[in-house]
Design a protein around this motif. Structure first.
Motif, PDB file in Angstrom:
ATOM      1  N   ARG A 263      41.333  29.306  32.310  1.00  8.37           N
ATOM      2  CA  ARG A 263      42.145  30.220  31.506  1.00  8.37           C
ATOM      3  C   ARG A 263      42.744  29.471  30.315  1.00  8.37           C
ATOM      4  O   ARG A 263      43.203  28.337  30.443  1.00  8.37           O
ATOM      5  CB  ARG A 263      43.272  30.810  32.345  1.00  8.37           C
ATOM      6  CG  ARG A 263      44.170  31.808  31.589  1.00  8.37           C
ATOM      7  CD  ARG A 263      45.308  32.258  32.462  1.00  8.37           C
ATOM      8  NE  ARG A 263      46.202  31.145  32.774  1.00  8.37           N
ATOM      9  CZ  ARG A 263      47.037  31.131  33.809  1.00  8.37           C
ATOM     10  NH1 ARG A 263      47.073  32.157  34.638  1.00  8.37           N
ATOM     11  NH2 ARG A 263      47.820  30.084  34.019  1.00  8.37           N
ATOM     12  N   THR A 277      40.088  34.451  30.082  1.00  5.33           N
ATOM     13  CA  THR A 277      39.885  33.959  31.450  1.00  5.33           C
ATOM     14  C   THR A 277      38.433  34.137  31.849  1.00  5.33           C
ATOM     15  O   THR A 277      37.813  35.171  31.545  1.00  5.33           O
ATOM     16  CB  THR A 277      40.783  34.715  32.447  1.00  5.33           C
ATOM     17  OG1 THR A 277      42.147  34.583  32.058  1.00  5.33           O
ATOM     18  CG2 THR A 277      40.611  34.170  33.853  1.00  5.33           C
ATOM     19  N   ARG A 279      36.120  33.684  35.423  1.00  7.54           N
ATOM     20  CA  ARG A 279      36.237  33.445  36.866  1.00  7.54           C
ATOM     21  C   ARG A 279      34.880  33.676  37.524  1.00  7.54           C
ATOM     22  O   ARG A 279      34.188  34.658  37.235  1.00  7.54           O
ATOM     23  CB  ARG A 279      37.285  34.381  37.481  1.00  7.54           C
ATOM     24  CG  ARG A 279      37.468  34.183  38.974  1.00  7.54           C
ATOM     25  CD  ARG A 279      38.479  35.147  39.557  1.00  7.54           C
ATOM     26  NE  ARG A 279      38.642  34.913  40.988  1.00  7.54           N
ATOM     27  CZ  ARG A 279      39.753  34.515  41.567  1.00  7.54           C
ATOM     28  NH1 ARG A 279      40.841  34.311  40.840  1.00  7.54           N
ATOM     29  NH2 ARG A 279      39.815  34.324  42.876  1.00  7.54           N
TER      30      ARG A 279
END
Length: 456
Positions: A263, A277, A279
């Motif tokens: 992030r 971000t 992920r």
């Protein structure tokens, strides 16, 4: 006339007691508390009781290394109503008691209508829970603007439940001499997070924060249940000896999640904010070739109240516009649904019952993957007139694809159902919330809130 409400229900008392302690010194800080909670049920023989112990510790081990710990221990007991208290349709002319003021089993004198008070008296449903949580945090300052954090979370929850219906109960007197059910659920969770944070000092106008996370989460689940009848007597309830084993269940599963996340946050002059971000999550519950999912997200915000042209508007305390778009994943399926399984099927061989198995009615799906939801959110936050009014206005749109759903399949395949990624759904709408702090005094607050929302 019989007032069934007065007979079946009772006034319930709730009380809670807490004792806490806090203290420490220059390098040590401690907080602890003990709580006792008791709540009676409005139905006789029902209620909830809990005891809790909490301990928080923070210790500066060195100038750079800090240890934090949160420990919780809960023990609780709950009694539930099990007699099926459906009394609202019973005639007030019914007789729940005989001439000697003793409960009667059949309030109309026939075996078709069982007195609900009778079954309530002759039944037990108890649940006992032991819960232990331990959260340990270690933070090491590698450099003034660079730190590493290790989070470790452990949970152990043990649940025991016992249900018993005596030989006098309507479901326990039909030649079986009582019915008992014993079950135990054991849940263990281990979560470990490695977090690296870098927040360089660029200038007074620029702010930057970079975070990288690696996480591992494992959850183990065990469930055991036995149903029995033919009790020697009712004195020991479900703990007594029984001659007949009606059923036994054993369920064991484990799920694992491995995650990586990065992030970046950037701010310019406390006016313009940017966050991005990325992920990646790998879940053990999915098929071999589709365990990983990638979920990016980004957001921007504009603090309009910090602009120069807003400085003369004293009535505006905060005015912020924000836009975000990102994806999240759903792994909410049973751990073994992507695999082929076998069901227990005992059979007779040589005059004896022996263990056997048969293919499950659920067809395995080797292509099962993550369900993904992409969400767009546009919002405006505001605070006005020295925080007299505050609120938010939002538009959202969420689009979910690869829904995890069961699909019935033809019986000619030898299976009945399979889990697929099929279909999609979309939700969108507006939400608005307004809160007014009408009165804010040292010993009195009056807040009024209004919420409006639409969804399609």
């Amino acid at each position: 006339f019989v007032d069934w409400d007065d007979l079946v229900l009772q006034d319930a008392v709730l009380h809670s007691h807490t004792v806490s302690f806090s203290g420490g010194g220059e390098h040590t800080r401690v907080f602890s508390s003990v709580n006792y909670f008791n709540q009676e049920g409005i139905i006789p023989n029902s209620g909830y009781e809990r005891g809790a112990l909490k301990l928080n510790i923070e210790q500066d081990l060195t100038e750079r290394l800090t240890l934090r710990g949160i420990f919780d221990y809960h023990v609780s007991s709950q009694d539930r109503e099990t007699g099926g208290l459906d009394y609202t349709t019973i005639s007030p002319l019914a007789r729940p008691f005989d001439d000697d003021n003793e409960l009667v089993k059949y309030y109309l004198g026939t075996t078709d209508f069982v007195n609900p008070l009778w079954n309530q008296r002759e039944s037990t449903d108890e649940t006992k829970v032991n819960l232990t949580d331990a959260n340990i945090n270690l933070t090491y300052k590698i450099a003034p603007n660079l730190s590493y954090t290790l989070n470790a979370f452990l949970r152990n929850r043990n649940t025991n439940r016992g249900i018993y219906r005596t030989s006098l109960h309507a479901d326990g007197d039909e030649g079986v001499n009582g019915l008992g059910v014993l079950s135990n659920t054991l849940f263990r969770q281990v979560l470990i997070e490695n977090i690296v944070n870098y927040a360089p000092e660029l200038s007074e106008e620029h702010e930057l924060d970079i975070t990288a996370v690696n996480a591992f989460d494992q959850q183990n689940y065990e469930y055991t249940q036995i149903d029995k009848s033919g009790f020697t007597n009712d004195a020991l309830g479900y703990n007594g000896n029984a001659t007949v084993l009606l059923n036994s269940v054993r369920d064991v599963s484990r799920r694992r999640l491995l995650s990586y996340m990065g992030r970046i946050r950037y701010g310019y002059r406390d006016k313009y904010l940017l966050e991005a971000t990325a992920r990646a999550d790998g879940a053990s519950v999915f098929a071999e070739n589709n365990k990983w999912g990638f979920f990016p997200a980004a957001s921007v915000a504009w603090k309009i109240h910090n602009e120069g042209f807003m400085q003369d508007l004293s009535m505006v305390n905060e005015l912020k516009m924000r836009v975000s778009y990102g994806a999240t994943g759903n792994q909410g399926i049973n751990p073994l649904e992507s695999l082929g399984r076998a069901d227990d099927l005992p059979y007779i061989f040589g005059g004896q019952t022996v263990a056997g198995a048969i293919a499950s009615s659920r067809l395995p799906n080797p292509n099962l993957k993550w369900e993904t939801t992409a969400t767009l959110n546009i919002g405006l936050d505001f605070r006005l007139l020295n925080n007299l009014f505050m609120g938010t206005i939002e538009f959202y749109k969420a689009h979910t694809t690869d829904l995890l759903l069961d699909r019935a399949i033809s019986g000619t395949t030898g299976f009945a159902v399979s889990r697929f990624n099929v279909g999609e759904v979309e939700n969108k709408g507006f939400e608005a919330a307004l809160t007014s702090n009408i009165i804010t005094k040292r010993d009195f607050d009056w807040t009024l809130g209004l919420i409006f929302s639409t969804n399609k």
